[in-house]
Design a protein around this motif. Sequence first.
Motif, short mmCIF file in Angstrom:
data_model
loop_
_atom_site.label_atom_id
_atom_site.label_comp_id
_atom_site.label_asym_id
_atom_site.label_seq_id
_atom_site.Cartn_x
_atom_site.Cartn_y
_atom_site.Cartn_z
N ALA A 82 0.93 -1.12 0.04
CA ALA A 82 -0.11 -0.12 -0.16
C ALA A 82 0.77 1.36 0.03
O ALA A 82 0.62 2.24 -0.60
CB ALA A 82 -0.98 0.10 1.18
N THR A 83 2.01 1.21 0.76
CA THR A 83 2.83 2.47 0.66
C THR A 83 3.57 2.59 -0.66
O THR A 83 4.13 3.75 -0.84
CB THR A 83 3.78 2.39 1.79
OG1 THR A 83 4.72 1.30 1.58
CG2 THR A 83 3.31 2.32 3.15
N PRO A 110 12.43 6.65 4.90
CA PRO A 110 13.42 5.59 4.90
C PRO A 110 13.45 4.51 6.45
O PRO A 110 14.10 3.55 6.33
CB PRO A 110 14.70 6.08 4.40
CG PRO A 110 14.58 7.68 4.92
CD PRO A 110 13.14 7.91 4.93
N HIS A 111 13.20 5.22 7.43
CA HIS A 111 13.28 4.53 8.60
C HIS A 111 12.07 3.85 9.23
O HIS A 111 12.13 2.69 9.54
CB HIS A 111 13.42 5.76 9.71
CG HIS A 111 14.55 6.64 9.29
ND1 HIS A 111 15.69 6.11 9.32
CD2 HIS A 111 14.46 8.08 9.05
CE1 HIS A 111 16.52 7.38 9.08
NE2 HIS A 111 15.64 8.40 8.85
N CYS A 112 10.81 4.27 8.94
CA CYS A 112 9.84 3.64 9.38
C CYS A 112 8.61 3.30 8.23
O CYS A 112 7.59 2.37 8.37
CB CYS A 112 8.92 4.45 10.54
SG CYS A 112 8.15 5.77 9.62
N GLU A 113 9.02 3.77 6.94
CA GLU A 113 8.31 3.22 5.80
C GLU A 113 6.77 3.91 5.59
O GLU A 113 5.93 3.57 5.03
CB GLU A 113 8.26 1.72 5.52
CG GLU A 113 9.66 1.24 5.48
CD GLU A 113 9.64 -0.21 4.93
OE1 GLU A 113 8.49 -1.13 5.19
OE2 GLU A 113 10.70 -0.84 4.76
N ARG A 133 11.87 11.34 12.67
CA ARG A 133 13.37 11.15 12.41
C ARG A 133 13.55 11.98 11.05
O ARG A 133 12.81 12.05 10.26
CB ARG A 133 13.82 9.88 12.27
CG ARG A 133 13.74 9.04 13.31
CD ARG A 133 13.90 7.50 13.14
NE ARG A 133 15.18 7.12 13.22
CZ ARG A 133 15.84 6.02 12.79
NH1 ARG A 133 14.95 4.87 12.86
NH2 ARG A 133 17.14 5.70 12.67
N PRO A 134 14.81 12.72 11.22
CA PRO A 134 15.12 13.23 9.49
C PRO A 134 15.19 12.66 8.57
O PRO A 134 15.62 11.46 8.63
CB PRO A 134 16.80 13.81 9.90
CG PRO A 134 17.12 13.01 11.11
CD PRO A 134 16.03 12.59 11.95
N LEU A 135 14.74 13.46 7.54
CA LEU A 135 14.44 12.56 6.17
C LEU A 135 15.40 12.67 5.42
O LEU A 135 15.90 12.04 4.37
CB LEU A 135 13.01 13.24 5.32
CG LEU A 135 11.87 12.76 6.04
CD1 LEU A 135 10.63 13.70 5.63
CD2 LEU A 135 11.51 11.27 6.13
N ARG A 136 16.22 13.87 5.41
CA ARG A 136 17.40 14.04 4.41
C ARG A 136 18.65 14.34 5.37
O ARG A 136 18.61 14.93 6.21
CB ARG A 136 17.09 15.21 3.43
CG ARG A 136 16.70 14.91 2.31
CD ARG A 136 16.43 16.30 1.35
NE ARG A 136 15.16 16.09 0.82
CZ ARG A 136 14.03 16.94 1.24
NH1 ARG A 136 14.11 17.75 2.30
NH2 ARG A 136 12.84 16.69 0.68
N GLN A 137 19.66 13.47 4.93
CA GLN A 137 20.87 13.80 5.51
C GLN A 137 21.87 14.38 4.48
O GLN A 137 21.68 13.88 3.29
CB GLN A 137 21.67 12.58 6.07
CG GLN A 137 20.84 11.98 7.22
CD GLN A 137 21.41 10.82 7.68
OE1 GLN A 137 22.34 10.10 7.29
NE2 GLN A 137 21.32 10.49 8.96
N GLN A 138 22.36 15.58 4.66
CA GLN A 138 22.95 16.22 3.98
C GLN A 138 24.58 15.58 3.47
O GLN A 138 25.20 14.88 4.69
CB GLN A 138 23.46 17.70 4.01
CG GLN A 138 22.25 18.75 4.04
CD GLN A 138 22.45 19.99 4.28
OE1 GLN A 138 23.70 20.37 4.90
NE2 GLN A 138 21.60 20.77 4.41
#
Length: 168
Positions: free
Chosen positions: A20-21, A42-45, A61-66
């Motif tokens: 579904a996701t 990317p962590h919990c989907e 949680r942060p979505l983008r890490q530079q």
Amino acid sequence: MPPPQHGGRPLTPPPHGREATLLPPDEAGHRGSPDSTAFMCPHCEAVLSNPAAAQCDNCLRPLRQQAPVLRVVFPSGELKISVGQHLVLGRDAGQSPVASTFTQYDNVSRRHSTVWLDPSGTAWVRDEGSTNGTFVNGERLPRGVEAPLRDGDQLRLAADVTGTVQLA
């Protein structure tokens, strides 16, 4: 008996679980085309309501890490090194693309040292056999030895060319 239809297409049960996701249903309850993939944390989907958000609404949680960047700030200029890039520090323009930063310093070797940032984000320096030495926080590196650099470290080439390491 043929399967029930809606608008000429067979009715399919709504997606469930991880499926579904990945393929969000369209307004008629059918799956979208293969290129209509939803944005997921990317962590919990969890499906992201705002793909441009800085953090997930679900797990926070942060979505983008530079991508990490190494900067070494010398009095004569600032050097920027990206992940995977090796940068030779020295006065010889044929060996160092940043030679102009060091040409005024006669005690810096033509090929003095190399700095780089590995894929894990760790910064490194190696003395390339310089005449007057490469120093990290006042400690001289032996020729050819690789030493890690940390945010705030002082990187000195020879006696008087000191730069400050900045990791972001």
